[in-house]
Every structure is written in C-alpha cells, then in structure tokens.
Design an enzyme around this catalytic site. Structure first.
Site, PDB file in Angstrom:
ATOM      1  N   CYS A 218      29.704  15.357 -13.781  1.00 23.59           N
ATOM      2  CA  CYS A 218      29.663  14.189 -14.682  1.00 23.59           C
ATOM      3  C   CYS A 218      31.053  13.849 -15.219  1.00 23.59           C
ATOM      4  CB  CYS A 218      28.777  14.458 -15.892  1.00 23.59           C
ATOM      5  SG  CYS A 218      27.208  15.235 -15.574  1.00 23.59           S
ATOM      6  N   ASP A 219      31.800  14.860 -15.630  1.00 25.26           N
ATOM      7  CA  ASP A 219      32.991  14.613 -16.441  1.00 25.26           C
ATOM      8  C   ASP A 219      34.326  14.989 -15.788  1.00 25.26           C
ATOM      9  OD1 ASP A 219      31.277  13.820 -18.463  1.00 25.26           O
ATOM     10  OD2 ASP A 219      31.143  15.823 -19.335  1.00 25.26           O
TER      11      ASP A 219
ATOM     12  N   CYS B 263      29.152  19.809 -17.526  1.00 24.79           N
ATOM     13  CA  CYS B 263      28.851  19.200 -16.234  1.00 24.79           C
ATOM     14  C   CYS B 263      30.122  18.667 -15.579  1.00 24.79           C
ATOM     15  CB  CYS B 263      27.841  18.072 -16.428  1.00 24.79           C
ATOM     16  SG  CYS B 263      27.445  17.189 -14.922  1.00 24.79           S
TER      17      CYS B 263
END
Ligand code: NAP
Length: 309
Positions: A134-135, A131
């Site tokens: 997300c990261d 992701c």
C-alpha cells in the site's frame, strides 16, 4: 427479518453489499468498529484497478459505500457482539440490539498485529505502516533506509518489495532464523539491499517530537545492547489477527482464527458465507477481498433462490 446481513464494511463487505443490493436483497451492512475497514487507515492506494493516478483509501471506501447504497444497501454503524448460528433465522446481537438474518456474509476482516509501542501508535501513517504494497512507493520512502519488523513470509515479502524503493532495508527479527518458507528466506537474505538485524526487537520508534519517523531504537535480546538505526519508515509485518472471535465454536477456523471456507464462499453452516481477510491469510489485497465479496453475495443469492423454489 433481514434477507442478507453483511458483517464488515471493508472491500469484501461493501462489494458483497453492491452485488446483493443489485439482486434486490436490500442487504444490511454492519460496519464494525472501523467503517470502511483497514483500507481507510492507509494513504494512497495505487494498486486498485481503475485508478491510474491512485486513490486515497478513505475515498475508495466512501465510493464503494455510495455505490452499494445507490442500489439499496443499508449501512448501519454497529459491532456484532454475539452470533447464534445454531438456528434459522440466525440471530445477531449488535450493540445490544437483536438482528435476525436469513443469510449472513461474514466479511469482518483482520487487523494488523502491532508491536504495542506508544511511539509506534503515535507515528502510525507518519512513517509507521503495516502494508508495503500500500505505502512502499510513497515519495517519503524513496531512496531512504527503511526498517521491516518480522521474520515470516509477510516480512520477507515486504522487505523484497521495498528494495525497489529503499536505499537499504533493515530486517529486524526477534530470533536468528526466519520463520518464512525456505525459498522466501533464501531470496530475502541473498538480496544485497536487505540487511538482517537478528535477535532484536524494536523498543522505540523515533522521533515522536518531530511527528515523523527518523530512526528506531533496537535492542539485542541476547546481549541487551541498544542501537539506533536511522530510517524514514518502519514496516511492521508481524502477522495479522482475524476479527472472528464471535464466531468461535460455530464456524470452522484454523488455529489462528481464520475462517476456513467449505468450498468457495460457503462455510460449515448453510446460509453463512465468508469473504475477505477474515478467511484469507495469503493474499490480503483490496482487490482480492472485493472479488471474494462478490462471490459470497452471489452464493447468498443462489442459496435464497434455491430455498424458495
Ligand atoms: P507469521 O508467519 O505468523 O510470522 C510472523 C512473524 O512475526 C514471525 O517471524 C514472528 O516471530 C514475528 N512476530 C510475531 N509477533 C511478534 C512481536 N510481537 N514482535 C516481534 N516479532 C513478532 O505471519 P506472516 O508472515 O504474516 O504470514 C502469515 C501466513 O501467511 C503464513 O502462513 C505465511 O506462510 C503466509 N504468507 C505467505 C506468503 C507467500 O507465500 N507469498 C506471503 C505472506 C504470508 P517468530 O518467528 O519468532 O515467531
């Protein structure tokens, strides 16, 4: 007999639990194999509103659970093995036990499709991630070469997103044309920081002995030539697998197994509602899952109220 059973304990399930609990429905949440859902597997979540400093995915889910429990939700570790939706009340088999429910909210989520490499598994969250939203912004990826695997819209979206942080993004795809929509593919290939590596597969993520990602071994599927591409992170974007197997044949699904809502959160079975990634192949964000969980709980409450009138 439960009034509301929620299958899944990710953002969708726990938000549905919060709303159903506040409606005095004492929902039973069946966690599934991964309590807290996919978000617990990521590190810092920086795009969930209300947390200007970011919040650990695990912590966010613990907080959501506590909030739902505060109003009476009951959280039970368990996996649904079978579901009979052909009669009312619905009957679930949960780790061998029978659970009866007047309404169901299916929030069983979707898992990231993995490459299936041992090194990928060992370096998950140590540079291997699923992701970019997300990261991608984590310090370890900033100004570093990164690798994205896949050729669909997700891979293109991830690659484009990562150009904000990376020095270069290598897009490794197993064919020589992208599956992504033309506009997305065009934009991706035109980006000066994105370098496609065609007809290729990642055969190994390096370096397990250092416990972090330093490179990937890439094999050209046409020539069998192997090369090593240095990188600080590998973003695998080769699709998702919705966790909907037990509802096959009873809930309407598309060809990939995503539940197709009838309208809003309703499904083809009255009294069964759906929320989150198991019915969302487009957005797949924590905040959209939470919103859909809220909608499903409101629908379940209205359904019970109309039935009891
Ligand atoms: P997808 O369209 O199924 O694409 C998956 C990609 O991964 C394909 O390029 C596929 O290769 C590759 N792949 C699959 N298994 C692989 C494996 N084992 N090893 C290496 N490569 C593998 O999945 P997606 O990109 O997640 O998109 C899913 C849906 O969401 C699509 O309908 C997409 O349009 C939609 N979506 C839309 C947007 C947007 O509009 N902004 C953004 C994201 C997703 P092949 O091409 O060779 O099959």
């Amino acid at each position: 007999m439960e009034k509301v059973v929620i299958i899944g304990s990710g953002c969708a399930g726990l938000t549905a639990a919060l709303y159903a609990a506040r409606a005095n429905l004492k929902p039973l949440v069946l966690t599934g194999r991964q309590p807290g859902g996919l978000l617990t597997t990521t590190s810092v979540v920086e795009n969930f509103p209300g947390f200007p400093e970011g919040v650990e995915g695990y912590e966010l889910m613990v907080r959501m659970q506590k909030q739902a429990e505060r109003f009476g939700a009951i959280i039970k570790f368990g996996t649904v093995e079978a579901a009979d939706l052909s009669r009312q009340p619905f009957v679930l088999t949960v780790d061998g036990e029978r659970v009866e429910a007047e309404t169901l909210i299916v929030a069983s989520g979707a898992g990231h499709r993995h490459l299936g490499l041992e090194s990928e598994h060992k370096l998950e969250n140590k540079g291997v991630t699923y992701c970019a939203t997300c990261d991608g912004a984590l310090p370890m990826f900033r100004n570093q070469p990164l690798v994205v695997v896949g050729g669909g819209d997700s891979a293109c979206e991830e690659a484009m997103y990562l150009t904000r942080f990376a020095s270069v993004v290598h897009l490794v795809h197993r064919r020589d044309t992208l599956r992504a929509s033309p506009i997305m593919a065009e934009r991706t290939l035109a980006h000066p920081k994105i370098k496609p590596i065609w007809n290729s597969a990642v055969s190994e993520v390096l370096d397990v002995s250092l416990d972090k990602v330093t490179a990937v071994r890439v094999q050209n599927l046409k020539t069998s030539e192997a090369t090593v591409v240095n990188c600080a992170g590998v973003f695998v974007a080769i699709g998702h697998i919705p966790n909907t197997g037990v509802f096959k044949g009873s809930l309407n699904m598309d060809e990939q197994g995503y539940i197709v809502p009838k309208h809003g959160a309703a499904t083809n079975v009255p009294g069964v509602f759906v929320a989150g990634d198991c019915a969302d192949r487009v957005y797949r964000q924590a905040i959209t899952a939470a919103g859909l969980g809220c909608a499903a709980a409101i629908e379940a409450e209205r359904y019970l109220a109309a039935r009891d009138e």
